[in-house]
Structures are given as C-alpha cells and as structure tokens.
Design a protein around this motif. Structure first.
Motif, PDB file in Angstrom:
ATOM      1  N   TYR A  37      34.747  41.184  38.115  1.00  9.37           N
ATOM      2  CA  TYR A  37      34.502  40.677  39.133  1.00  9.37           C
ATOM      3  C   TYR A  37      33.944  41.380  40.496  1.00  9.37           C
ATOM      4  CZ  TYR A  37      36.564  36.771  36.710  1.00  9.37           C
ATOM      5  OH  TYR A  37      36.805  35.792  35.747  1.00  9.37           O
ATOM      6  N   GLU A  38      33.249  40.762  41.417  1.00  5.38           N
ATOM      7  CA  GLU A  38      32.877  41.557  42.699  1.00  5.38           C
ATOM      8  C   GLU A  38      34.413  41.466  43.602  1.00  5.38           C
ATOM      9  OE1 GLU A  38      29.368  40.313  44.735  1.00  5.38           O
ATOM     10  OE2 GLU A  38      28.418  40.176  42.771  1.00  5.38           O
ATOM     11  N   THR A  39      34.839  42.401  43.798  1.00  3.53           N
ATOM     12  CA  THR A  39      36.082  42.305  44.558  1.00  3.53           C
ATOM     13  C   THR A  39      35.923  43.115  45.962  1.00  3.53           C
ATOM     14  OG1 THR A  39      36.885  44.526  43.495  1.00  3.53           O
ATOM     15  CG2 THR A  39      37.464  42.243  42.531  1.00  3.53           C
ATOM     16  N   GLY A  40      36.910  42.778  46.861  1.00  5.46           N
ATOM     17  CA  GLY A  40      36.772  43.349  48.088  1.00  5.46           C
ATOM     18  C   GLY A  40      36.522  42.308  49.031  1.00  5.46           C
ATOM     19  N   GLU A  41      35.835  41.298  48.627  1.00  5.88           N
ATOM     20  CA  GLU A  41      35.445  40.214  49.641  1.00  5.88           C
ATOM     21  C   GLU A  41      36.576  39.645  50.283  1.00  5.88           C
ATOM     22  OE1 GLU A  41      32.368  39.879  50.185  1.00  5.88           O
ATOM     23  OE2 GLU A  41      31.271  40.454  48.613  1.00  5.88           O
ATOM     24  N   SER A  42      36.369  39.368  51.429  1.00  3.06           N
ATOM     25  CA  SER A  42      37.276  38.304  52.200  1.00  3.06           C
ATOM     26  C   SER A  42      36.908  37.073  51.995  1.00  3.06           C
ATOM     27  CB  SER A  42      37.344  38.713  53.757  1.00  3.06           C
ATOM     28  OG  SER A  42      38.423  38.045  54.411  1.00  3.06           O
ATOM     29  N   ILE A  43      38.274  36.279  51.544  1.00  4.05           N
ATOM     30  CA  ILE A  43      38.292  34.840  51.208  1.00  4.05           C
ATOM     31  C   ILE A  43      39.345  34.163  52.060  1.00  4.05           C
ATOM     32  CG2 ILE A  43      38.381  33.169  49.369  1.00  4.05           C
ATOM     33  CD1 ILE A  43      37.552  35.141  47.445  1.00  4.05           C
ATOM     34  N   LEU A  44      38.992  32.783  52.907  1.00  5.30           N
ATOM     35  CA  LEU A  44      39.936  32.010  53.382  1.00  5.30           C
ATOM     36  C   LEU A  44      40.487  30.925  52.435  1.00  5.30           C
ATOM     37  CD1 LEU A  44      41.546  30.864  55.828  1.00  5.30           C
ATOM     38  CD2 LEU A  44      39.617  29.938  56.675  1.00  5.30           C
ATOM     39  N   VAL A  45      41.620  30.868  51.666  1.00  4.01           N
ATOM     40  CA  VAL A  45      42.133  30.025  50.985  1.00  4.01           C
ATOM     41  C   VAL A  45      43.034  29.056  51.640  1.00  4.01           C
ATOM     42  CG1 VAL A  45      43.432  29.698  48.903  1.00  4.01           C
ATOM     43  CG2 VAL A  45      41.892  31.737  48.881  1.00  4.01           C
ATOM     44  N   VAL A  52      50.265  25.443  45.311  1.00  6.29           N
ATOM     45  CA  VAL A  52      49.066  25.828  44.904  1.00  6.29           C
ATOM     46  C   VAL A  52      48.535  26.989  45.866  1.00  6.29           C
ATOM     47  CG1 VAL A  52      46.945  24.541  44.789  1.00  6.29           C
ATOM     48  CG2 VAL A  52      48.844  23.463  44.013  1.00  6.29           C
ATOM     49  N   LEU A  53      48.623  27.012  46.970  1.00  4.57           N
ATOM     50  CA  LEU A  53      48.039  27.978  47.977  1.00  4.57           C
ATOM     51  C   LEU A  53      48.636  29.215  47.393  1.00  4.57           C
ATOM     52  CD1 LEU A  53      46.562  28.779  50.290  1.00  4.57           C
ATOM     53  CD2 LEU A  53      48.731  28.426  51.680  1.00  4.57           C
ATOM     54  N   ARG A  54      49.880  29.435  47.145  1.00  4.13           N
ATOM     55  CA  ARG A  54      50.457  30.710  46.689  1.00  4.13           C
ATOM     56  C   ARG A  54      49.750  31.361  45.287  1.00  4.13           C
ATOM     57  NH1 ARG A  54      55.324  29.449  45.779  1.00  4.13           N
ATOM     58  NH2 ARG A  54      55.434  29.470  43.429  1.00  4.13           N
ATOM     59  N   ILE A  55      49.527  30.310  44.448  1.00  4.79           N
ATOM     60  CA  ILE A  55      49.044  30.641  43.012  1.00  4.79           C
ATOM     61  C   ILE A  55      47.652  30.954  43.278  1.00  4.79           C
ATOM     62  CG2 ILE A  55      48.408  29.846  40.679  1.00  4.79           C
ATOM     63  CD1 ILE A  55      51.310  29.025  40.514  1.00  4.79           C
ATOM     64  N   MET A  56      46.831  30.425  43.986  1.00  2.00           N
ATOM     65  CA  MET A  56      45.620  30.713  44.256  1.00  2.00           C
ATOM     66  C   MET A  56      45.542  32.148  44.934  1.00  2.00           C
ATOM     67  SD  MET A  56      43.132  27.228  44.982  1.00  2.00           S
ATOM     68  CE  MET A  56      43.741  26.971  46.469  1.00  2.00           C
ATOM     69  N   ALA A  57      46.251  32.185  45.926  1.00  2.00           N
ATOM     70  CA  ALA A  57      46.304  33.466  46.387  1.00  2.00           C
ATOM     71  C   ALA A  57      46.558  34.708  45.583  1.00  2.00           C
ATOM     72  CB  ALA A  57      47.123  33.451  47.728  1.00  2.00           C
ATOM     73  N   ASP A  58      47.506  34.518  44.885  1.00  3.13           N
ATOM     74  CA  ASP A  58      47.922  35.523  43.823  1.00  3.13           C
ATOM     75  C   ASP A  58      46.849  35.774  42.921  1.00  3.13           C
ATOM     76  OD1 ASP A  58      50.444  35.617  44.990  1.00  3.13           O
ATOM     77  OD2 ASP A  58      51.495  34.573  43.406  1.00  3.13           O
ATOM     78  N   ILE A  59      46.321  34.785  42.243  1.00  2.00           N
ATOM     79  CA  ILE A  59      45.144  35.156  41.679  1.00  2.00           C
ATOM     80  C   ILE A  59      44.001  35.961  42.152  1.00  2.00           C
ATOM     81  CG2 ILE A  59      43.235  33.933  40.083  1.00  2.00           C
ATOM     82  CD1 ILE A  59      45.311  31.714  39.522  1.00  2.00           C
ATOM     83  N   LEU A  60      43.664  35.441  43.112  1.00  2.00           N
ATOM     84  CA  LEU A  60      42.443  36.020  43.770  1.00  2.00           C
ATOM     85  C   LEU A  60      42.781  37.360  44.214  1.00  2.00           C
ATOM     86  CD1 LEU A  60      41.274  33.007  45.955  1.00  2.00           C
ATOM     87  CD2 LEU A  60      39.917  34.116  43.946  1.00  2.00           C
ATOM     88  N   SER A  61      44.191  37.778  44.861  1.00  2.00           N
ATOM     89  CA  SER A  61      44.449  39.056  45.333  1.00  2.00           C
ATOM     90  C   SER A  61      44.585  40.071  44.080  1.00  2.00           C
ATOM     91  CB  SER A  61      45.967  39.110  45.799  1.00  2.00           C
ATOM     92  OG  SER A  61      45.898  38.198  47.116  1.00  2.00           O
ATOM     93  N   GLN A  62      45.211  39.596  42.982  1.00  2.00           N
ATOM     94  CA  GLN A  62      45.261  40.303  41.935  1.00  2.00           C
ATOM     95  C   GLN A  62      43.903  40.873  41.143  1.00  2.00           C
ATOM     96  OE1 GLN A  62      48.106  38.639  38.911  1.00  2.00           O
ATOM     97  NE2 GLN A  62      49.727  38.409  40.543  1.00  2.00           N
ATOM     98  N   ALA A  63      42.753  39.854  41.579  1.00  2.00           N
ATOM     99  CA  ALA A  63      41.566  40.314  40.971  1.00  2.00           C
ATOM    100  C   ALA A  63      40.654  41.183  42.219  1.00  2.00           C
ATOM    101  CB  ALA A  63      40.612  38.994  40.975  1.00  2.00           C
ATOM    102  N   GLY A  64      41.501  41.578  43.303  1.00  2.00           N
ATOM    103  CA  GLY A  64      41.084  42.345  44.199  1.00  2.00           C
ATOM    104  C   GLY A  64      40.461  41.795  45.349  1.00  2.00           C
ATOM    105  N   TYR A  65      40.240  40.599  45.613  1.00  2.00           N
ATOM    106  CA  TYR A  65      39.822  39.974  46.805  1.00  2.00           C
ATOM    107  C   TYR A  65      41.075  40.169  48.127  1.00  2.00           C
ATOM    108  CZ  TYR A  65      36.411  37.830  43.938  1.00  2.00           C
ATOM    109  OH  TYR A  65      35.379  37.586  42.866  1.00  2.00           O
TER     110      TYR A  65
END
Length: 163
Positions: A37-45, A52-65
């Motif tokens: 995945y393209e990582t390092g991008e800043s994402i507002l979740v 749900v917020l915590r899980i989405m944030a965890d998934i995206l953070s673990q992928a490097g976002y």
C-alpha cells in the motif's frame, strides 16, 4: 489489536463485535501485505461509533497511514482545521447524529477542494447515500468490510482524481 474470531476484535481486555468481516478462502490468501500500500498519507477518519472508529484507525495506522481520528462531524472539522498538515483523504461514516458524512465532506471540501472522500456506511442502499455518494462520484465502502477491503478502497480513493 489482535483478532479473536470473525468480526470480533480484541483491544486490551475487552472484545468488541463490529461490522468488519474476516476474509475467507481465496480472499484470505490474496491479502496483500501492508508494504504493497502507499503509506504515509494523512487520513481523517470519522465515525460516531468509538469501536468502529478505533478499529478503522488501527487498521490504517498498522498499514502506515497517518490517522487523524474524530468521533463526529464537528470534531472532524476541528481536527481538520488544527492538523499540522492537511489530510489528503476523508474517510467518514454517512449517518452520524451531529453532521452527516455528506454535509461534513461538503464543508471540508470548501476549505480544501482537492480533498478526496471515502464514505463508509451500513446503509448503502438508502436514498441519502445514493443521492450524496453515488451521484456525486465519491467512493463508498459498505459495512461490514474486511481490513483488506478498507485498505484497498482507501488506496483506490487516494489514487482517484478529486471530484
């Protein structure tokens, strides 16, 4: 975050069941590594459900976002305005009690027209979702979703030209 059973995620001593599906069969074997995945991008979740917020944030953070989490529309506006660097993508629930996802997206895109938007909804067939998401050309990820489905859709939304 460790996965316990399909749809059940454990974060610390408590487990929570939410609308996230575990891939099965060929899907499970085809899951790309976070390195793809393209990582390092800043994402507002944004989601009004804290689990749900915590899980989405965890998934995206673990992928490097770089994840900027917000528990609702007004909180998202404040987070957006005070972020050290503006996010490239808004990932938001459609139906929230304070501001709907489409209203939030419209307000933030007035401030930053190039902001890309990904809506997440368990009500993807409703008239509101079809009117403000499908007809506007924004990306939509229906709930429940797999971690890989979230990551793939985020990558596609980041690659898409803004509407």
């Amino acid at each position: 975050m460790r996965k316990a059973t399909a749809g059940t995620f454990c974060a610390g001593p408590a487990s929570v069941t939410i609308g996230v599906r575990e891939p099965s069969g060929a899907q499970a074997n085809a899951m790309p590594s976070p390195d793809s995945y393209e990582t390092g991008e800043s994402i507002l979740v944004v989601d009004d459900d804290p689990d749900v917020l915590r899980i989405m944030a965890d998934i995206l953070s673990q992928a490097g976002y770089r994840v900027l989490p917000a528990g609702g529309g007004w909180s998202a506006i404040e987070t957006f305005e005070t972020a050290p660097s503006p996010p490239r993508l808004l990932v938001t629930d459609v139906i929230m009690p304070d501001l709907t996802g489409p209203v939030l997206a419209a307000r933030l895109r007035k401030l930053r027209p190039e902001l890309k938007v990904l809506f997440v909804s368990g009500f993807h067939d409703t008239e509101l979702v079809q009117r403000f998401v499908g007809q506007q050309g924004f990306a939509l990820l229906p709930k429940p979703f797999t971690p890989d489905g979230l990551l793939r859709t985020v990558r596609e939304a980041l690659a898409k030209n803004p509407v």
